[in-house]
Structures are given as structure tokens and as C-alpha cells.
Design a protein around this motif. Structure first.
Motif, PDB file in Angstrom:
ATOM      1  N   ALA A 220      -7.020  -1.900  -0.857  1.00 15.45           N
ATOM      2  CA  ALA A 220      -6.498  -2.127  -2.210  1.00 15.45           C
ATOM      3  C   ALA A 220      -5.329  -3.107  -2.176  1.00 15.45           C
ATOM      4  O   ALA A 220      -5.162  -3.934  -3.082  1.00 15.45           O
ATOM      5  CB  ALA A 220      -6.070  -0.802  -2.833  1.00 15.45           C
ATOM      6  N   ALA A 221      -4.501  -3.015  -1.131  1.00 14.24           N
ATOM      7  CA  ALA A 221      -3.359  -3.914  -0.995  1.00 14.24           C
ATOM      8  C   ALA A 221      -3.826  -5.357  -0.800  1.00 14.24           C
ATOM      9  O   ALA A 221      -3.271  -6.288  -1.403  1.00 14.24           O
ATOM     10  CB  ALA A 221      -2.482  -3.475   0.172  1.00 14.24           C
ATOM     11  N   ILE A 222      -4.827  -5.543   0.031  1.00 13.79           N
ATOM     12  CA  ILE A 222      -5.355  -6.893   0.262  1.00 13.79           C
ATOM     13  C   ILE A 222      -5.930  -7.465  -1.039  1.00 13.79           C
ATOM     14  O   ILE A 222      -5.708  -8.635  -1.372  1.00 13.79           O
ATOM     15  CB  ILE A 222      -6.421  -6.871   1.377  1.00 13.79           C
ATOM     16  CG1 ILE A 222      -5.767  -6.543   2.720  1.00 13.79           C
ATOM     17  CG2 ILE A 222      -7.156  -8.206   1.462  1.00 13.79           C
ATOM     18  CD1 ILE A 222      -6.744  -6.284   3.849  1.00 13.79           C
ATOM     19  N   ASP A 223      -6.637  -6.628  -1.779  1.00 13.75           N
ATOM     20  CA  ASP A 223      -7.189  -7.067  -3.061  1.00 13.75           C
ATOM     21  C   ASP A 223      -6.087  -7.448  -4.037  1.00 13.75           C
ATOM     22  O   ASP A 223      -6.183  -8.467  -4.737  1.00 13.75           O
ATOM     23  CB  ASP A 223      -8.065  -5.956  -3.645  1.00 13.75           C
ATOM     24  CG  ASP A 223      -8.644  -6.348  -5.004  1.00 13.75           C
ATOM     25  OD1 ASP A 223      -9.442  -7.298  -5.049  1.00 13.75           O
ATOM     26  OD2 ASP A 223      -8.267  -5.714  -6.017  1.00 13.75           O
ATOM     27  N   MET A 224      -5.010  -6.652  -4.077  1.00  8.49           N
ATOM     28  CA  MET A 224      -3.922  -6.946  -5.002  1.00  8.49           C
ATOM     29  C   MET A 224      -3.160  -8.196  -4.577  1.00  8.49           C
ATOM     30  O   MET A 224      -2.737  -9.000  -5.432  1.00  8.49           O
ATOM     31  CB  MET A 224      -2.964  -5.747  -5.093  1.00  8.49           C
ATOM     32  CG  MET A 224      -1.845  -5.928  -6.104  1.00  8.49           C
ATOM     33  SD  MET A 224      -2.405  -6.295  -7.796  1.00  8.49           S
ATOM     34  CE  MET A 224      -3.086  -4.710  -8.282  1.00  8.49           C
ATOM     35  N   LEU A 225      -2.993  -8.401  -3.277  1.00 10.79           N
ATOM     36  CA  LEU A 225      -2.356  -9.631  -2.803  1.00 10.79           C
ATOM     37  C   LEU A 225      -3.168 -10.849  -3.247  1.00 10.79           C
ATOM     38  O   LEU A 225      -2.612 -11.884  -3.621  1.00 10.79           O
ATOM     39  CB  LEU A 225      -2.226  -9.617  -1.279  1.00 10.79           C
ATOM     40  CG  LEU A 225      -1.181  -8.655  -0.705  1.00 10.79           C
ATOM     41  CD1 LEU A 225      -1.280  -8.600   0.819  1.00 10.79           C
ATOM     42  CD2 LEU A 225       0.231  -9.069  -1.125  1.00 10.79           C
ATOM     43  N   ASP A 226      -4.471 -10.725  -3.216  1.00  4.29           N
ATOM     44  CA  ASP A 226      -5.339 -11.806  -3.677  1.00  4.29           C
ATOM     45  C   ASP A 226      -5.159 -12.037  -5.176  1.00  4.29           C
ATOM     46  O   ASP A 226      -5.089 -13.187  -5.642  1.00  4.29           O
ATOM     47  CB  ASP A 226      -6.793 -11.461  -3.357  1.00  4.29           C
ATOM     48  CG  ASP A 226      -7.757 -12.569  -3.761  1.00  4.29           C
ATOM     49  OD1 ASP A 226      -7.525 -13.727  -3.368  1.00  4.29           O
ATOM     50  OD2 ASP A 226      -8.724 -12.275  -4.484  1.00  4.29           O
TER      51      ASP A 226
ATOM     52  N   ALA B 241       0.812  -1.226   0.000  1.00  2.79           N
ATOM     53  CA  ALA B 241       0.000   0.000   0.000  1.00  2.79           C
ATOM     54  C   ALA B 241       0.841   1.269   0.000  1.00  2.79           C
ATOM     55  O   ALA B 241       0.315   2.363  -0.253  1.00  2.79           O
ATOM     56  CB  ALA B 241      -0.916  -0.002   1.219  1.00  2.79           C
ATOM     57  N   GLU B 242       2.126   1.156   0.264  1.00  4.07           N
ATOM     58  CA  GLU B 242       2.978   2.317   0.524  1.00  4.07           C
ATOM     59  C   GLU B 242       2.962   3.352  -0.590  1.00  4.07           C
ATOM     60  O   GLU B 242       2.875   4.558  -0.343  1.00  4.07           O
ATOM     61  CB  GLU B 242       4.414   1.842   0.775  1.00  4.07           C
ATOM     62  CG  GLU B 242       5.347   2.913   1.295  1.00  4.07           C
ATOM     63  CD  GLU B 242       6.705   2.344   1.664  1.00  4.07           C
ATOM     64  OE1 GLU B 242       7.423   3.003   2.445  1.00  4.07           O
ATOM     65  OE2 GLU B 242       7.059   1.253   1.171  1.00  4.07           O
TER      66      GLU B 242
ATOM     67  N   THR C 268      -4.776   7.763  -2.461  1.00  7.12           N
ATOM     68  CA  THR C 268      -5.961   7.408  -1.703  1.00  7.12           C
ATOM     69  C   THR C 268      -5.659   7.463  -0.220  1.00  7.12           C
ATOM     70  O   THR C 268      -4.509   7.666   0.186  1.00  7.12           O
ATOM     71  CB  THR C 268      -6.451   5.993  -2.109  1.00  7.12           C
ATOM     72  OG1 THR C 268      -7.709   5.737  -1.489  1.00  7.12           O
ATOM     73  CG2 THR C 268      -5.462   4.927  -1.694  1.00  7.12           C
ATOM     74  N   SER C 269      -6.670   7.260   0.610  1.00  5.09           N
ATOM     75  CA  SER C 269      -6.483   7.285   2.058  1.00  5.09           C
ATOM     76  C   SER C 269      -5.786   6.012   2.528  1.00  5.09           C
ATOM     77  O   SER C 269      -5.730   5.008   1.801  1.00  5.09           O
ATOM     78  CB  SER C 269      -7.839   7.402   2.755  1.00  5.09           C
ATOM     79  OG  SER C 269      -8.607   6.225   2.541  1.00  5.09           O
ATOM     80  N   ALA C 270      -5.279   6.038   3.746  1.00  7.73           N
ATOM     81  CA  ALA C 270      -4.588   4.879   4.304  1.00  7.73           C
ATOM     82  C   ALA C 270      -5.523   3.679   4.390  1.00  7.73           C
ATOM     83  O   ALA C 270      -5.128   2.540   4.095  1.00  7.73           O
ATOM     84  CB  ALA C 270      -4.027   5.216   5.677  1.00  7.73           C
ATOM     85  N   SER C 271      -6.768   3.925   4.762  1.00  8.99           N
ATOM     86  CA  SER C 271      -7.738   2.840   4.887  1.00  8.99           C
ATOM     87  C   SER C 271      -8.040   2.213   3.525  1.00  8.99           C
ATOM     88  O   SER C 271      -8.057   0.973   3.374  1.00  8.99           O
ATOM     89  CB  SER C 271      -9.034   3.352   5.514  1.00  8.99           C
ATOM     90  OG  SER C 271     -10.015   2.347   5.555  1.00  8.99           O
ATOM     91  N   ALA C 272      -8.265   3.063   2.526  1.00 11.84           N
ATOM     92  CA  ALA C 272      -8.552   2.562   1.179  1.00 11.84           C
ATOM     93  C   ALA C 272      -7.330   1.868   0.583  1.00 11.84           C
ATOM     94  O   ALA C 272      -7.456   0.863  -0.139  1.00 11.84           O
ATOM     95  CB  ALA C 272      -9.000   3.704   0.281  1.00 11.84           C
TER      96      ALA C 272
END
Length: 317
Positions: free
Chosen positions: A126-132, A109-110, A118-122
Motif C-alpha cells: 500500500a505504501a509503494i502504491d501511495m508513493l506512486d 506504512a507505519e 493490515t499486515s506488514a506485507s500488505a
């Protein structure tokens, strides 16, 4: 106009030349493969584009333009504004490229957070989605883990996720599928192809795998001894290679129609060290077509569709 233009690039370590006169360009949405044996200068060329050459390495000649602007020698803060957002790179050694003290989700997400996308939460979502998307099982839990808790193959996927999450305009992929099994490899290559086709991302793909080149690339740039020896459209290179070195690279690809016990073709000898580069054509010591003409360095000739640097191209046969 090309998104990336490299013109007459030369890189040296002190007085030792490592890359000599590389010229190539990439259009938006195009995949260009940079191929050649280890020691040919492929990774150094890529690192110069993203401004990450190591200490003691210097660009001594040439120009690099991105989206029409010259940024060779740009200040660190200028490079930081586009690196990770417009320019991303998948490095060859994932474990050494990841921060061992930062959870992998935060590392993916960095770039979104650093560039205010985007915000830290978003960014976390997004990072979790990309890891998937890159094949990390149980991505929500894995996002909280450190690199040491993951296998080498998973670390490779994390680094790919970090490079792709910002949907860069230019992606440099240096052996992106190293250490990945065949299924995940296909998944990653499909992701990269989708970026090029759907988002218009330009891709510079560095690989030893000529099968990947045949499947994905639009154009091919073949390097040997720090120089470009042949470049052109992938169909032209594969159907009628002109440089003896390119022909030999293609012969190393295993073929299903070969007899089962036939030995695989191997190029004799090794890429010479920059300390011992021969005068003139650097491939001449391994080439069965060399002559006294090869004591002078050949230049690329031909049209944009297919250019070769050789005094005795295979088309003469």
C-alpha cells in the motif's frame, strides 16, 4: 453534526496569548481553508486539534470535539489511538518531520501497521502504491531509501503519502504543496479533493495561496493576530469580503486582466507580535477604516454563511 468543532479556543505561551477565541467547524467531506499571514495563529490552531502543541504552549480556554466526543486534554494513549488513523496531518517542514534512520516506505506504512489496519506485507504494498500516487518515480526502489537520499520536494511527497494512506476522517494540511512544482502540486490537490468527495474526509487546509482556496475550499476562515476576523462560504468571501483584511488578502492575488507593468498589491506593515498586540481590534494599526470604536475587540456577527468581526465592514461602503 460537524465532524470537528472548535469552540472559543485560546492558546498561550506562559502569560503570552497566541490564539484567542477561535471558533470553527468542519463537516464530513468538507474542505475548510484557514488563511492569513504568517503569525496569525493558523498552525497553532491546527496543532492543538491533533494534540501536538510544543513544550511551553498550553490551551487555556475552549473546547475541541471530534465526532461528537470531547478530546481536549485527552490522555496520550487516547490521542495515539486516533492520530494517524482518524486524524492525519501534513506538516509544513517535511525534512524535520521524517525519521532520518527509517526507510521512507516503512514510514508511509507505519500508521497502517501501528493501528492494525493490515499486515506488514500488505502495508508495504500500500505504501509503494501511495508513493506512486503522490508522484514519486520508481516508488518500489525509493521505498527502501532514507529521507537524506531524497530532495526536499520528494520528502514533502513522502509526508503527504504518509498522511493520506490511512484514508483519515480528518486531514489537516499545513501548506501541503510547499516546494512542489506546479504539476505535482495539482496532482496532490486532486488527491486531497478526491478524499473529501469520495471518502467523506474532512479537510482543514492551511495555506497562503488564495488561488488554491478559490479552487478547492467550501468555506474560508480568515485569521489575524490570533483571532478569526471573517469566515463563511468561499463564494461569499471572494465575491463580497466584509473585513478590510480579507479584502486586502484577495487583492494580493495576481490577476491576468491587470496591466502587465502594474505593481502587485502588498499589505503595508506586518502582523504585530503577540507581545505588542494593540488593544481592541488587532488589525486597526494597518486599517484605513479604524476609529475609536476599534479600541474594543469586535466579535463575529452574521449568519453561518458569512460572519465578520469588524465595526466598519466593507458592506457599509
Amino acid at each position: 453534526m460537524s465532524l470537528l468543532e472548535i469552540t472559543d479556543l485560546a492558546i498561550s505561551a506562559g502569560d503570552l496569548p497566541l490564539v484567542d477565541g477561535v471558533t470553527l467547524d468542519i463537516q464530513a467531506g468538507e474542505i475548510v481553508a484557514l488563511v492569513g499571514e504568517s503569525g496569525s495563529g493558523k498552525s497553532l490552531t491546527a496543532l492543538s486539534v491533533i494534540g501536538l502543541l510544543g513544550e511551553g504552549l498550553d490551551i487555556t480556554r475552549g473546547q475541541i470535539r471530534f465526532d461528537g466526543a470531547t478530546y481536549l486534554g485527552a490522555e496520550a494513549q487516547d490521542m495515539a489511538r486516533i492520530r494517524g488513523r482518524d486524524l492525519s496531518m501534513i506538516f509544513q517542514e517535511p525534512v524535520s518531520s521524517l525519521n532520518p534512520l527509517m526507510p521512507i516506505g516503512a514510514q508511509v506504512a507505519e500508521s497502517l501497521i501501528a493501528h492494525g489496519v493490515t499486515s506488514a506485507s500488505a502495508a508495504k504494498d500500500a505504501a509503494i502504491d501511495m508513493l506512486d500516487r503522490v508522484g514519486i518515480p520508481d516508488p518500489k526502489r525509493r521505498a527502501e531509501q532514507l529521507p537524506a537520499e531524497l530532495s526536499g520536494g520528494m520528502c514533502q511527497r513522502v509526508m503527504i503519502a504518509a498522511a493520506l494512506i490511512s484514508q483519515p476522517r480528518l486531514l489537516i494540511a499545513d501548506e501541503p504543496t510547499t516546494a512542489l512544482d506546479v504539476t505535482i502540486q495539482a496532482q496532490i490537490l486532486d488527491l486531497i479533493a478526491d478524499l473529501a468527495q469520495e471518502d467523506g474526509t474532512a479537510v482543514l487546509m492551511i495555506t497562503h495561496d488564495m488561488g488554491i482556496v478559490a479552487e478547492m475550499a467550501d468555506r474560508v476562515c480568515v485569521m489575524y493576530g490570533g483571532r478569526v476576523v471573517e469566515q463563511g462560504a468561499v463564494d461569499a468571501i471572494f465575491s463580497a469580503p466584509r473585513h478590510p483584511y480579507t479584502s486586502m488578502l484577495l487583492r494580493t492575488i495576481p490577476r491576468l486582466d491587470h496591466p502587465p507593468k502594474q505593481e502587485l498589491f502588498a499589505i503595508l506593515g506586518n502582523v504585530p507580535s503577540p507581545k505588542n498586540w494593540p488593544q481592541g481590534c488587532r488589525f486597526k494599526t494597518r486599517c484605513d477604516r479604524q476609529s475609536t470604536a476599534c479600541d474594543i475587540a469586535p466579535v463575529l456577527t452574521g449568519d453561518y454563511h458569512h460572519r465578520t468581526a469588524c465595526f466598519h465592514p466593507l458592506s457599509e461602503m
